[in-house]
Design a protein around this motif. Structure first.
Motif, PDB file in Angstrom:
ATOM      1  N   ARG A  92       0.807  -1.231   0.000  1.00 35.98           N
ATOM      2  CA  ARG A  92       0.000   0.000   0.000  1.00 35.98           C
ATOM      3  C   ARG A  92       0.834   1.273   0.000  1.00 35.98           C
ATOM      4  O   ARG A  92       0.298   2.359  -0.174  1.00 35.98           O
ATOM      5  N   MET A  93       2.138   1.143   0.210  1.00 36.49           N
ATOM      6  CA  MET A  93       2.997   2.319   0.322  1.00 36.49           C
ATOM      7  C   MET A  93       3.546   2.720  -1.043  1.00 36.49           C
ATOM      8  O   MET A  93       3.971   1.864  -1.818  1.00 36.49           O
ATOM      9  N   PRO A  94       3.554   4.035  -1.318  1.00 41.50           N
ATOM     10  CA  PRO A  94       4.179   4.487  -2.561  1.00 41.50           C
ATOM     11  C   PRO A  94       5.704   4.412  -2.434  1.00 41.50           C
ATOM     12  O   PRO A  94       6.247   4.452  -1.340  1.00 41.50           O
ATOM     13  N   GLY A  95       6.376   4.301  -3.560  1.00 36.01           N
ATOM     14  CA  GLY A  95       7.837   4.294  -3.547  1.00 36.01           C
ATOM     15  C   GLY A  95       8.416   2.924  -3.295  1.00 36.01           C
ATOM     16  O   GLY A  95       7.702   1.944  -3.123  1.00 36.01           O
ATOM     17  N   ALA A  96       9.731   2.901  -3.237  1.00 41.25           N
ATOM     18  CA  ALA A  96      10.449   1.634  -3.137  1.00 41.25           C
ATOM     19  C   ALA A  96      10.992   1.358  -1.732  1.00 41.25           C
ATOM     20  O   ALA A  96      11.782   0.447  -1.556  1.00 41.25           O
ATOM     21  N   PHE A  97      10.582   2.148  -0.741  1.00 39.82           N
ATOM     22  CA  PHE A  97      11.109   1.941   0.607  1.00 39.82           C
ATOM     23  C   PHE A  97      10.590   0.642   1.205  1.00 39.82           C
ATOM     24  O   PHE A  97       9.425   0.289   1.038  1.00 39.82           O
ATOM     25  N   ILE A  98      11.478  -0.063   1.926  1.00 41.06           N
ATOM     26  CA  ILE A  98      11.076  -1.305   2.587  1.00 41.06           C
ATOM     27  C   ILE A  98      10.744  -1.077   4.062  1.00 41.06           C
ATOM     28  O   ILE A  98      10.307  -1.981   4.745  1.00 41.06           O
ATOM     29  N   GLY A  99      10.973   0.146   4.527  1.00 40.99           N
ATOM     30  CA  GLY A  99      10.690   0.471   5.918  1.00 40.99           C
ATOM     31  C   GLY A  99      11.040   1.921   6.201  1.00 40.99           C
ATOM     32  O   GLY A  99      11.141   2.732   5.273  1.00 40.99           O
TER      33      GLY A  99
END
Length: 173
Positions: A92-99
């Motif tokens: 559900r999160m935009p972007g490529a961040f894993i945390g």
């Protein structure tokens, strides 16, 4: 010694421990919180070119409605604390961040309960309460719990010797 995760994979963020005059902390109930783990301390992203402390004071005003003039910055973590998003959150999160990687701030609140205004900006919390710092890890979603445990350990000296819950002033349910 454990190595720090690759910072490019984690969204830069700040977390705030707002201490009352009697050593209790602010916990806000997430508007979209689910189940037992809906209480948390304020946190938010660091904008491009913004220092972590500036982000902390901005987030304090946005989420709690408290001006930076009503707090003293007591301490900032020297390192970044990390947590990974669970797969269902990451989808559900935009972007490529894993945390997220977080700098945490201990803040001393110099105002009164009436200075806390959850509706000054787009509300993220629908209720709040004062609680013991030691309660915070059990109130947060499990994937953030190790960070909350580390924060509670690092900032416990600001909590004093309080062993009972302060009256829950300002609570709106």
């Amino acid at each position: 010694m454990t190595s720090q995760p690759d910072p490019s994979l984690y969204r830069p963020n700040v977390g705030l421990v707002l201490f009352s005059a009697s050593g209790y902390i602010f916990l806000g109930r997430r508007i979209n919180g689910r189940g037992a783990f809906q209480w948390q301390m304020p946190q938010g992203g660091i904008d491009e070119g913004e220092s972590p402390q500036d982000a902390a004071l901005r987030e304090l005003e946005e989420e709690v409605g408290v001006s930076g003039k009503l707090v003293d910055v007591l301490e900032e973590t020297t390192d970044w604390l990390h947590y990974d998003f669970p797969a269902e959150v990451r989808r559900r999160m935009p972007g490529a961040f894993i945390g997220q990687r977080q700098k945490w701030f201990a803040l001393k609140f110099k105002g009164s309960d009436s200075d806390i205004r959850l509706d000054r900006h787009t509300p993220e919390f629908d209720a709040w309460r004062w609680a013991r710092l030691s309660e915070a890890p059990a109130a947060i979603v499990p994937f953030k719990r190790p960070v909350y445990q580390a924060v509670a350990e690092r900032f416990r000296h600001w909590a004093g010797e309080n062993h009972s819950i302060e009256t829950q002033k300002g609570r709106r349910e």
